[in-house]
Design an enzyme around this catalytic site. Sequence first.
Site, PDB file in Angstrom:
ATOM      1  N   GLU A  77       0.827  -1.204   0.000  1.00  0.00           N
ATOM      2  CA  GLU A  77       0.000   0.000   0.000  1.00  0.00           C
ATOM      3  C   GLU A  77       0.861   1.255   0.000  1.00  0.00           C
ATOM      4  O   GLU A  77       1.889   1.305   0.659  1.00  0.00           O
ATOM      5  CB  GLU A  77      -0.846   0.035   1.272  1.00  0.00           C
ATOM      6  CG  GLU A  77      -1.810  -1.099   1.361  1.00  0.00           C
ATOM      7  CD  GLU A  77      -2.540  -1.091   2.692  1.00  0.00           C
ATOM      8  OE1 GLU A  77      -2.809  -2.178   3.209  1.00  0.00           O
ATOM      9  OE2 GLU A  77      -2.807   0.001   3.212  1.00  0.00           O
ATOM     10  N   CYS A 113       2.911   8.279   1.829  1.00  0.00           N
ATOM     11  CA  CYS A 113       3.299   7.283   2.832  1.00  0.00           C
ATOM     12  C   CYS A 113       3.724   6.012   2.086  1.00  0.00           C
ATOM     13  O   CYS A 113       2.947   5.427   1.333  1.00  0.00           O
ATOM     14  CB  CYS A 113       2.115   7.024   3.762  1.00  0.00           C
ATOM     15  SG  CYS A 113       2.464   5.814   5.030  1.00  0.00           S
ATOM     16  N   CYS A 120       5.092  -7.545   7.483  1.00  0.00           N
ATOM     17  CA  CYS A 120       6.015  -7.051   8.509  1.00  0.00           C
ATOM     18  C   CYS A 120       6.321  -8.166   9.506  1.00  0.00           C
ATOM     19  O   CYS A 120       5.476  -9.006   9.792  1.00  0.00           O
ATOM     20  CB  CYS A 120       5.401  -5.862   9.254  1.00  0.00           C
ATOM     21  SG  CYS A 120       6.564  -5.026  10.361  1.00  0.00           S
ATOM     22  N   CYS A 124       3.602  -5.742  16.413  1.00  0.00           N
ATOM     23  CA  CYS A 124       2.874  -4.776  17.236  1.00  0.00           C
ATOM     24  C   CYS A 124       1.402  -5.208  17.301  1.00  0.00           C
ATOM     25  O   CYS A 124       0.798  -5.482  16.270  1.00  0.00           O
ATOM     26  CB  CYS A 124       3.011  -3.377  16.642  1.00  0.00           C
ATOM     27  SG  CYS A 124       4.733  -2.855  16.476  1.00  0.00           S
ATOM     28  N   CYS A 127      -1.418  -3.385  15.182  1.00  0.00           N
ATOM     29  CA  CYS A 127      -1.142  -3.068  13.773  1.00  0.00           C
ATOM     30  C   CYS A 127      -1.652  -4.155  12.849  1.00  0.00           C
ATOM     31  O   CYS A 127      -1.416  -5.349  13.071  1.00  0.00           O
ATOM     32  CB  CYS A 127       0.358  -2.888  13.586  1.00  0.00           C
ATOM     33  SG  CYS A 127       0.810  -2.604  11.869  1.00  0.00           S
ATOM     34  N   GLY A 171       5.515  -2.505   6.788  1.00  0.00           N
ATOM     35  CA  GLY A 171       6.879  -2.987   7.009  1.00  0.00           C
ATOM     36  C   GLY A 171       7.686  -2.138   7.969  1.00  0.00           C
ATOM     37  O   GLY A 171       7.276  -1.058   8.377  1.00  0.00           O
ATOM     38  N   GLU A 172       8.844  -2.679   8.335  1.00  0.00           N
ATOM     39  CA  GLU A 172       9.775  -1.991   9.232  1.00  0.00           C
ATOM     40  C   GLU A 172      10.994  -1.593   8.393  1.00  0.00           C
ATOM     41  O   GLU A 172      11.821  -2.447   8.044  1.00  0.00           O
ATOM     42  CB  GLU A 172      10.146  -2.932  10.385  1.00  0.00           C
ATOM     43  CG  GLU A 172      11.286  -2.486  11.258  1.00  0.00           C
ATOM     44  CD  GLU A 172      11.166  -1.048  11.782  1.00  0.00           C
ATOM     45  OE1 GLU A 172      10.127  -0.689  12.354  1.00  0.00           O
ATOM     46  OE2 GLU A 172      12.136  -0.283  11.594  1.00  0.00           O
ATOM     47  N   SER A 201      10.115   6.035  10.001  1.00  0.00           N
ATOM     48  CA  SER A 201       9.597   5.647  11.309  1.00  0.00           C
ATOM     49  C   SER A 201      10.013   4.216  11.638  1.00  0.00           C
ATOM     50  O   SER A 201       9.887   3.318  10.801  1.00  0.00           O
ATOM     51  CB  SER A 201       8.068   5.753  11.279  1.00  0.00           C
ATOM     52  OG  SER A 201       7.531   5.323  12.500  1.00  0.00           O
ATOM     53  N   SER A 224       8.299   4.904  16.998  1.00  0.00           N
ATOM     54  CA  SER A 224       6.982   4.520  17.503  1.00  0.00           C
ATOM     55  C   SER A 224       7.126   4.062  18.943  1.00  0.00           C
ATOM     56  O   SER A 224       7.762   3.047  19.213  1.00  0.00           O
ATOM     57  CB  SER A 224       6.391   3.390  16.654  1.00  0.00           C
ATOM     58  OG  SER A 224       6.230   3.844  15.336  1.00  0.00           O
ATOM     59  N   LEU A 225       6.545   4.810  19.851  1.00  0.00           N
ATOM     60  CA  LEU A 225       6.753   4.549  21.282  1.00  0.00           C
ATOM     61  C   LEU A 225       5.557   3.795  21.858  1.00  0.00           C
ATOM     62  O   LEU A 225       5.676   2.682  22.329  1.00  0.00           O
ATOM     63  CB  LEU A 225       6.948   5.891  21.979  1.00  0.00           C
ATOM     64  CG  LEU A 225       7.794   5.945  23.219  1.00  0.00           C
ATOM     65  CD1 LEU A 225       9.132   5.256  23.031  1.00  0.00           C
ATOM     66  CD2 LEU A 225       8.021   7.412  23.618  1.00  0.00           C
ATOM     67  N   CYS A 343      -2.608   1.580   8.748  1.00  0.00           N
ATOM     68  CA  CYS A 343      -1.474   0.815   8.269  1.00  0.00           C
ATOM     69  C   CYS A 343      -1.852  -0.641   7.998  1.00  0.00           C
ATOM     70  O   CYS A 343      -2.256  -1.366   8.894  1.00  0.00           O
ATOM     71  CB  CYS A 343      -0.406   0.898   9.359  1.00  0.00           C
ATOM     72  SG  CYS A 343       1.058  -0.009   9.040  1.00  0.00           S
TER      73      CYS A 343
HETATM   74  N1  SAH Z   1       7.351  -0.189  11.305  1.00  0.00           N
HETATM   75  C1  SAH Z   1       7.447   1.236  11.390  1.00  0.00           C
HETATM   76  C2  SAH Z   1       6.692   1.980  10.292  1.00  0.00           C
HETATM   77  C3  SAH Z   1       5.328   1.462   9.923  1.00  0.00           C
HETATM   78  S1  SAH Z   1       4.011   1.716  11.103  1.00  0.00           S
HETATM   79  C4  SAH Z   1       6.997   1.704  12.786  1.00  0.00           C
HETATM   80  O1  SAH Z   1       6.547   0.881  13.559  1.00  0.00           O
HETATM   81  O2  SAH Z   1       7.145   2.876  13.089  1.00  0.00           O
HETATM   82  C5  SAH Z   1       3.725   3.466  11.020  1.00  0.00           C
HETATM   83  C6  SAH Z   1       2.974   4.035  12.235  1.00  0.00           C
HETATM   84  O3  SAH Z   1       1.621   3.569  12.236  1.00  0.00           O
HETATM   85  C7  SAH Z   1       3.580   3.633  13.566  1.00  0.00           C
HETATM   86  O4  SAH Z   1       3.744   4.745  14.406  1.00  0.00           O
HETATM   87  C8  SAH Z   1       2.553   2.679  14.131  1.00  0.00           C
HETATM   88  O5  SAH Z   1       2.594   2.681  15.532  1.00  0.00           O
HETATM   89  C9  SAH Z   1       1.255   3.246  13.567  1.00  0.00           C
HETATM   90  N2  SAH Z   1       0.136   2.298  13.542  1.00  0.00           N
HETATM   91  C10 SAH Z   1       0.182   0.970  13.343  1.00  0.00           C
HETATM   92  N3  SAH Z   1      -1.051   0.439  13.418  1.00  0.00           N
HETATM   93  C11 SAH Z   1      -1.899   1.449  13.677  1.00  0.00           C
HETATM   94  C12 SAH Z   1      -3.318   1.542  13.871  1.00  0.00           C
HETATM   95  N4  SAH Z   1      -4.098   0.455  13.803  1.00  0.00           N
HETATM   96  N5  SAH Z   1      -3.849   2.754  14.131  1.00  0.00           N
HETATM   97  C13 SAH Z   1      -3.067   3.859  14.181  1.00  0.00           C
HETATM   98  N6  SAH Z   1      -1.729   3.833  13.999  1.00  0.00           N
HETATM   99  C14 SAH Z   1      -1.152   2.647  13.756  1.00  0.00           C
END
Ligand code: SAH
Length: 356
Positions: A77, A113, A120, A124, A127, A171-172, A201, A224-225, A343
Amino acid sequence: MVADAGHPAYRARQLFHALYAERVSSADQVSTLPKEFRSALVSEGISLGLPEIQKKFTSSDGTVRYLIELVDHETVETVWMPEGDGGEAGDGSEAGAEIETHNSRGWRRATICVSSQVGCAVSCQFCLTALLGIKRNLSAGEIVGQVIAVLQDQKVAPPDERVNLVFMGMGEPFLNYDNFIKATRLLVEGVGIPESRMTVSTAGIVPRIYDLGSEPVRPKLAISLTAPNDALRSELMPINRKWNLEQLMTAAREFPLRNREKITFEYVLLKAVNDSPEHARELVQLLRGVKCKVNLIALNPGPGIDFETPEEASLREFQKILISGSVPAFIRRPRGRDIYAACGQLKRTLELEPAI
Ligand code: SAH
């Protein structure tokens, strides 16, 4: 490769220009190359093709979500987010920092984006891409190709129009580090998007944060914290068991920032999980002394995700606590809700409901 085949090195530059600046889709169209060289490329099966747009969904808020098909028919995407008055896409949170005018199509800037992997490997819990698992890394060409496909479809040509890039798609990026870095160089040199308009990110692949800091050409860093302490973060983002908050925050503190640059921390708010005033206060403590800002993102819910979106009031309260603790905090509005724009959400939804 061009030199290995006995051709002068400037042929590679001509090809590079044709691909990334003129955006040709076949070696036949590269008029600067001699005929024999063109037909050699074609007969050797060297494809200059861009990834193809397989599906396209336009949201009522102007967001366009693309499902892009790669040569092996895998899909990723890519999202186009134009910003009008006070829009909040991507990393453009410092509204008013620059005097800007609207262009003829009504947006001041747009953010693309970009995905870095098919699926991935980082799991998380909130996600949707995580639910797909990891299929493969994207090549540098496929990462750049997404951007070119979208720019062509939108009929936009940087640097004339202001385009930001965020590596925040599927992806990461730091688990496909070399291709990601190669892609950023191609995007700067070939496509004309300055590094200062790119943000990568990461979920917290700590050694690669140090690597990024020593790159001569690099995007800005976002981390991403999503939790202010190890117990909660390890639950929500299992990568925290490999690199904990102390290691992550040390890397953030030591990151060599450029003039006026800040690290962005993303915090996805999950109702009754990480959205209390206590969590906000803990976050202020954690970020003490780091030159940063925080993007607060209300969860975009989806099939297979066991969390809920927080109440508007708790989002506001959370932001207020950060700001009064001297941490700049911005609420990121969900974009393209009606087109499954979280995402990994579009791909996952298409897999579950092939009819849409
Ligand atoms: N892997 C990387 C980049 C992809 S995710 C990372 O983790 O940063 C990009 C952002 O989308 C991250 O900040 C992640 O926490 C957020 N994200 C993932 N799933 C989400 C969701 N369901 N709703 C809102 N933000 C989300």
